[in-house]
Design a protein around this motif. Structure first.
Motif, PDB file in Angstrom:
ATOM      1  N   UNK A 134       9.602 -16.404 -32.466  1.00  0.00           N
ATOM      2  CA  UNK A 134       8.466 -15.789 -33.051  1.00  0.00           C
ATOM      3  C   UNK A 134       7.888 -16.400 -34.184  1.00  0.00           C
ATOM      4  N   UNK A 135       6.466 -15.735 -34.375  1.00  0.00           N
ATOM      5  CA  UNK A 135       5.646 -16.427 -35.563  1.00  0.00           C
ATOM      6  C   UNK A 135       6.121 -15.820 -36.825  1.00  0.00           C
ATOM      7  N   UNK A 136       5.795 -16.890 -37.729  1.00  0.00           N
ATOM      8  CA  UNK A 136       6.488 -16.170 -38.972  1.00  0.00           C
ATOM      9  C   UNK A 136       5.104 -16.039 -39.925  1.00  0.00           C
ATOM     10  N   UNK A 137       3.788 -16.022 -39.332  1.00  0.00           N
ATOM     11  CA  UNK A 137       2.637 -15.670 -40.051  1.00  0.00           C
ATOM     12  C   UNK A 137       1.836 -14.496 -39.026  1.00  0.00           C
ATOM     13  N   UNK A 138       1.073 -13.920 -39.588  1.00  0.00           N
ATOM     14  CA  UNK A 138       0.320 -12.731 -39.011  1.00  0.00           C
ATOM     15  C   UNK A 138      -1.056 -13.025 -39.003  1.00  0.00           C
ATOM     16  N   UNK A 139      -1.667 -12.634 -38.102  1.00  0.00           N
ATOM     17  CA  UNK A 139      -3.357 -12.501 -37.756  1.00  0.00           C
ATOM     18  C   UNK A 139      -4.067 -12.100 -39.068  1.00  0.00           C
ATOM     19  N   UNK A 140      -3.463 -10.704 -39.667  1.00  0.00           N
ATOM     20  CA  UNK A 140      -4.035 -10.104 -40.730  1.00  0.00           C
ATOM     21  C   UNK A 140      -3.865 -10.950 -42.018  1.00  0.00           C
ATOM     22  N   UNK A 141      -2.680 -11.358 -42.204  1.00  0.00           N
ATOM     23  CA  UNK A 141      -2.163 -12.109 -43.587  1.00  0.00           C
ATOM     24  C   UNK A 141      -2.729 -13.191 -43.946  1.00  0.00           C
ATOM     25  N   UNK A 142      -2.371 -14.111 -42.802  1.00  0.00           N
ATOM     26  CA  UNK A 142      -2.842 -15.601 -43.129  1.00  0.00           C
ATOM     27  C   UNK A 142      -3.321 -16.042 -41.710  1.00  0.00           C
ATOM     28  N   UNK A 143      -4.412 -16.010 -41.417  1.00  0.00           N
ATOM     29  CA  UNK A 143      -4.845 -16.215 -40.082  1.00  0.00           C
ATOM     30  C   UNK A 143      -4.566 -17.915 -39.638  1.00  0.00           C
ATOM     31  N   UNK A 144      -5.096 -18.757 -40.928  1.00  0.00           N
ATOM     32  CA  UNK A 144      -4.962 -20.036 -40.582  1.00  0.00           C
ATOM     33  C   UNK A 144      -3.472 -20.604 -40.145  1.00  0.00           C
ATOM     34  N   UNK A 145      -2.570 -20.029 -40.911  1.00  0.00           N
ATOM     35  CA  UNK A 145      -1.296 -20.269 -40.687  1.00  0.00           C
ATOM     36  C   UNK A 145      -0.632 -19.725 -39.215  1.00  0.00           C
ATOM     37  N   UNK A 146      -1.369 -18.623 -38.746  1.00  0.00           N
ATOM     38  CA  UNK A 146      -1.091 -18.108 -37.654  1.00  0.00           C
ATOM     39  C   UNK A 146      -1.330 -18.686 -36.677  1.00  0.00           C
ATOM     40  N   UNK A 147      -2.813 -19.507 -36.733  1.00  0.00           N
ATOM     41  CA  UNK A 147      -3.171 -20.198 -35.607  1.00  0.00           C
ATOM     42  C   UNK A 147      -2.486 -21.368 -35.232  1.00  0.00           C
ATOM     43  N   UNK A 148      -2.244 -22.164 -36.651  1.00  0.00           N
ATOM     44  CA  UNK A 148      -1.680 -23.195 -36.569  1.00  0.00           C
ATOM     45  C   UNK A 148      -0.305 -23.208 -35.566  1.00  0.00           C
ATOM     46  N   UNK A 149       0.529 -21.951 -35.996  1.00  0.00           N
ATOM     47  CA  UNK A 149       1.755 -21.692 -35.550  1.00  0.00           C
ATOM     48  C   UNK A 149       1.722 -21.502 -33.987  1.00  0.00           C
ATOM     49  N   UNK A 150       0.618 -20.603 -33.775  1.00  0.00           N
ATOM     50  CA  UNK A 150       0.666 -20.176 -32.149  1.00  0.00           C
ATOM     51  C   UNK A 150       0.206 -21.106 -31.144  1.00  0.00           C
TER      52      UNK A 150
ATOM     53  N   UNK B 220      -8.089 -25.386 -47.058  1.00  0.00           N
ATOM     54  CA  UNK B 220      -7.593 -26.559 -46.357  1.00  0.00           C
ATOM     55  C   UNK B 220      -6.195 -27.142 -46.615  1.00  0.00           C
ATOM     56  N   UNK B 221      -5.951 -27.072 -47.852  1.00  0.00           N
ATOM     57  CA  UNK B 221      -4.387 -27.350 -48.246  1.00  0.00           C
ATOM     58  C   UNK B 221      -3.599 -26.338 -47.687  1.00  0.00           C
ATOM     59  N   UNK B 222      -3.794 -24.920 -47.760  1.00  0.00           N
ATOM     60  CA  UNK B 222      -2.924 -24.175 -47.171  1.00  0.00           C
ATOM     61  C   UNK B 222      -2.844 -24.359 -45.753  1.00  0.00           C
ATOM     62  N   UNK B 223      -3.964 -24.545 -45.091  1.00  0.00           N
ATOM     63  CA  UNK B 223      -3.732 -24.749 -43.561  1.00  0.00           C
ATOM     64  C   UNK B 223      -3.013 -25.950 -43.096  1.00  0.00           C
ATOM     65  N   UNK B 224      -3.172 -26.927 -44.085  1.00  0.00           N
ATOM     66  CA  UNK B 224      -2.368 -28.321 -43.703  1.00  0.00           C
ATOM     67  C   UNK B 224      -0.866 -28.280 -43.956  1.00  0.00           C
ATOM     68  N   UNK B 225      -0.601 -27.070 -45.071  1.00  0.00           N
ATOM     69  CA  UNK B 225       0.878 -27.141 -45.208  1.00  0.00           C
ATOM     70  C   UNK B 225       1.246 -26.195 -44.158  1.00  0.00           C
ATOM     71  N   UNK B 226       0.809 -25.158 -43.582  1.00  0.00           N
ATOM     72  CA  UNK B 226       1.082 -24.293 -42.530  1.00  0.00           C
ATOM     73  C   UNK B 226       1.386 -25.310 -41.315  1.00  0.00           C
TER      74      UNK B 226
END
Length: 847
Positions: free
Chosen positions: A360-376, A302-308
């Protein structure tokens, strides 16, 4: 400044405006630098003005700030106002509304944040790390807002706004006095580099004679230092706030230098983006504080996703301001540059997009899905964050997708006699609590209105979490005879469920859009038939429109709709996270609500019967599921049937082309687009000449447009274009006259291919277990698990507990009992209890 010597001076400000401007005197701030500056400008010493010598008056109703304040009576304030007015601080060239707005901004935003930081740093109040970090973050946000406002005006050398050093306004005085204090101890060198125009404002205005005389030349520090004090937090003495006064935690270094170009957003858009980022910063802080305090409900994810999310919002605000931050430099173990790992080919392509376009996005689907989704969802222009957590702005790109779903579903239900209606948003407590089993499930999520203006309501009013209790009292009034049935109603509306879990755009939000159908029948057979028909429509929404495979089935007793007889569902699956997600539900309510609300009718034999009822709903979650299932490291991948644009035509002129050829290319591009529109496609021409072709390619790829038509000089001469698919990036040369026939076929091919790929991935993620052995391992491998089961609530709770204890990714739950069942051999045992199994069920972790 002496107003008599200025041709630009205007009349004295109105009493109402003066009252607001003098709030600094009456709070009281005698001896503050603002008091000194105003006194110097008016050639008066405010502290020694004869407070009762002026016979004018300010109506207290127009100046509530003046009432009940020690040392600040109305007559005295009026005297000060008269002195201040003589300075001409409302010159005609400065709109009074603008000046008042900035005075208010200083009073409510800048000054309080400066005061908190400065008082702690000077030892005037106890130093509290959490409070200081919060104030420092807010101060940095205020400086960013001021920088954003100043940049375009200084760039244009515009002298018609506040602060040219000669023609001062009250806004100049108030803002600069706050900056004077801030720069003296609470703003470090790195911040000054980030906000050059704020520095220019401070030093230009402070150099004017009246202010220079009162407070002298502004001072500044290279690093913010926390002084030792007995009242400070333990261990905080002599701590360098070169880290402390920054918007992030104290271990972070200053942001990388940024390149600044022209703003890409309006002032309103930029302000909204910065407000959203500031609000998300508070969310991050609250989560971190809660976790630090031992709150077990707050997870690292949750913290990681909020930071992303916060980083996405900051990037969005920077992009609107024209700022593109340089990528941070990594450090190796010895402090040197860290060598980046070898990049995968497809990620290398995305890195190139980031470098060339900043899109472009700085996070990838494979490595950090939560951050990727927040960005996309932000970069793809689906949503914009709002300053209330869990609430999101649906941008036209997302709302267009919802309209495609709405148009399909609305047409289909109308074929069965369903009529649209609308019921109120508000629900009385008595109605909401009429069905206790029903409301108990929603009780934690119900939002209540308790106040109107300044008055408390006698009876709180709920905001609908769903509409059964709103609609069914009316059903009881409308249904009298079997001739009144079936009654089939649907409404397209919003609902509010005050989720306590971590909100996720589209997937779990506090307000969302949906349709909710409510129907009544004379018998169970007809009700059952409709439940399955509606569920089939939901399956078609996912598979035919969104190209997302779903599993139709029935929910367990534990997971069914509260108060209902049974619940059917279509369950989707997100391979990247290994989690199931409820797509839409169709409930048979039985006669439970008919009993509660007395929905009875005269049957064909003259007796009285209770109605059989259904309810069914589908939400904007559909959009989020499609994004999660199809998106990639480049951005969105939208199924053609719901894509707001199915094809974009991009012209590629170059400087070697003649004016005639350039005009011919543009005209041909327009004809290409017109032919696609005539063929029923959603198409657009992008012939903007202020962006490079590469930028436009990345822009539309990020937004997920299914087909891109590239049309350059050679294509103009050859009479064809290159068509690129978004899902697999395959290229195909198509003659211009064939575009209206070929592109619709390509869309259908892409739609089918997307569903086939997603189905293959989903099927590969289903494994079978007939005992507990291997069950948790399968969950941890991002699988759904099909097992024989005895269908008891106790066994479901047991699976939940054991999977939580034994696994790494949380508890498992029943997703659904699929309608299509494998054979259940006689003597088959429940995989967890060993009792006789009665069905096969699919388990998984879920959203």
């Amino acid at each position: 400044r002496d107003s008599k010597t200025s041709a630009r001076s205007g009349p004295a400000p109105a009493h109402r405006d003066i009252a607001m401007a003098l709030s600094m005197y009456t709070k009281p701030h005698d001896g503050s630098i603002k008091s000194k500056v105003v006194a110097s400008l008016g050639e008066h010493d405010i502290a020694f003005l004869p407070l009762a010598s002026y016979d004018g008056a300010i109506d207290p109703a127009l100046a509530p700030i003046l009432r009940g304040v020690p040392g600040g009576d109305v007559a005295g304030a009026t005297t000060c106002a008269k002195a201040l007015a003589s300075t001409g601080t409302y010159p005609m060239y400065a709109p009074r509304e603008q000046v008042d707005a900035w005075v208010k901004w200083d009073d409510e935003v800048l000054a309080p944040r400066v005061a908190t930081c400065v008082k702690m740093l000077r030892g005037e109040t106890p130093f509290v790390r959490a409070a200081f970090d919060d104030a420092a973050t807010r101060l940095d946000a205020a400086l960013a807002e001021l920088e954003r406002y100043l940049a375009p005006r200084y760039e244009k050398d515009d002298e018609r706004f506040m602060a040219d050093g000669e023609n001062l306004t009250l806004a100049d005085v108030f803002v600069v006095c706050s900056l004077y204090d801030a720069f003296s101890c609470a703003v470090d060198a790195a911040a000054k580099e980030r906000y050059p125009n704020v520095c220019r404002l401070l030093y230009t205005v402070a150099a004017s004679p009246g202010i220079q005389k009162a407070i002298g030349t502004p001072t500044s520090v290279d690093a913010v230092t926390i002084q030792s004090s007995g009242n400070n937090d333990s261990g905080a003495a002599a701590e360098s706030a070169a880290t402390a006064a920054k918007p992030r935690s104290s271990s972070r270094s200053a942001p990388a230098p940024a390149a600044t170009g022209p703003p890409t957003g309006t002032p309103e858009e930029i302000a909204a983006a910065e407000a959203a980022a500031s609000a998300q910063g508070l969310v991050v802080k609250s989560l971190k504080d809660a976790k630090k305090a031992g709150d077990a409900t707050v997870t690292d994810d949750q913290v990681k996703a909020a930071v992303a999310t916060l980083l996405v919002l900051k990037k969005r605000a920077d992009a609107l301001k024209g700022v593109v931050a340089a990528p941070p430099k990594g450090k190796g173990k010895g402090g040197g540059e860290k060598k980046p790992p070898p990049a995968k080919k497809e990620k290398a392509g995305n890195a190139k997009a980031i470098k060339e376009t900043g899109l472009g996005l700085t996070a990838s689907v494979e490595d950090d899905f939560g951050a990727w989704y927040s960005q996309v969802v932000v970069a793809g222009e689906l949503i914009e964050y709002y300053d209330i957590s869990g609430c999101y702005i649906l941008r036209p790109w997302a709302y267009s997708m919802w309209e495609c779903i709405k148009d399909f579903f609305d047409a289909e239900i109308k074929k069965t006699g369903v009529e649209n209606c609308y019921f109120p948003l508000f629900v009385s407590a008595a109605r909401l609590e009429a069905e206790k089993d029903h409301i108990e499930d929603f009780a934690p999520e119900v939002a209540w209105v308790t106040r109107s203006g300044q008055s408390d309501l006698d009876i709180p009013i709920a905001v609908r979490p769903t509409s059964e209790t709103v609609m069914y009292p009316q059903f009881a009034n409308w249904i009298r005879s079997h001739r009144d049935l079936p009654l089939k109603l649907n409404q397209w509306c919003n609902v509010v469920r005050w989720e306590f879990k971590h909100p996720t755009p589209f997937i779990r939000s506090r307000e969302f859009l949906w349709q909710e159908g409510h129907t009544a029948f004379t018998n169970k057979k007809d009700a059952d038939a409709e439940v399955r028909h509606i569920l089939e429509l939901y399956r078609r929404v996912y598979e035919e429109l969104l190209a997302v495979p779903v599993i139709p089935g029935v929910k367990s007793e534990k997971e069914k709709f509260a108060g209902g007889l049974y619940t059917t569902t279509v369950e989707a699956f997100v391979p990247a996270t290994g989690r199931g997600i409820q797509g839409a539900t169709s409930h048979c309510l039985g006669q439970n609500f008919a009993k509660m609300f007395d929905i009875t009718f005269e049957n064909a034999t003259g007796g009285r019967s209770m109605a059989w009822q259904n309810s069914w709903g589908c939400t904007t979650r559909t959009i989020g599921v499609a994004v999660m299932v199809h998106g990639d490291d480049i951005g969105l991948v939208l199924p053609p049937r719901v894509a707001p644009l199915q094809a974009v035509v991009i012209t590629i002129p170059n400087t070697k082309m003649s004016k005639e050829d350039t005009g011919r290319m543009k005209e041909t591009g327009q004809k290409m687009t017109a032919s696609l529109l005539a063929a029923g496609m959603r198409a657009k021409l992008d012939d903007r000449d202020n962006y490079t072709p590469g930028w436009k390619y990345n822009h539309w790829e990020l937004k997920g447009v299914p087909l891109r038509c590239e049309f350059g000089p050679r294509d103009l001469e050859a009479g064809h274009c290159v068509v690129v698919r978004r899902d697999n990036r395959a290229k195909e040369t198509v003659k211009l006259e064939d575009l209206p026939t070929r592109l619709p076929k390509l869309c259908e091919e892409m739609q089918a291919d997307m569903l086939a790929r997603a189905t293959k991935k989903r099927n590969e993620a289903i494994t079978t277990c007939t005992s507990w052995d291997g069950f948790v391992a399968a969950l941890d491998a991002k699988k759904m698990v099909l097992t024989p089961w005895c269908e008891t609530k106790e066994s479901e709770e047991l699976v939940k507990k054991r999977s939580m204890d034994d696994g790494e990714g949380g508890a498992a739950k029943t997703l659904c009992i699929p309608f299509i069942q494998p054979p259940l051999e006689p003597g088959t045992k429940c995989f967890v209890t060993g009792a006789p199994a009665t069905t096969w069920v699919i388990w998984g972790r879920s959203y």
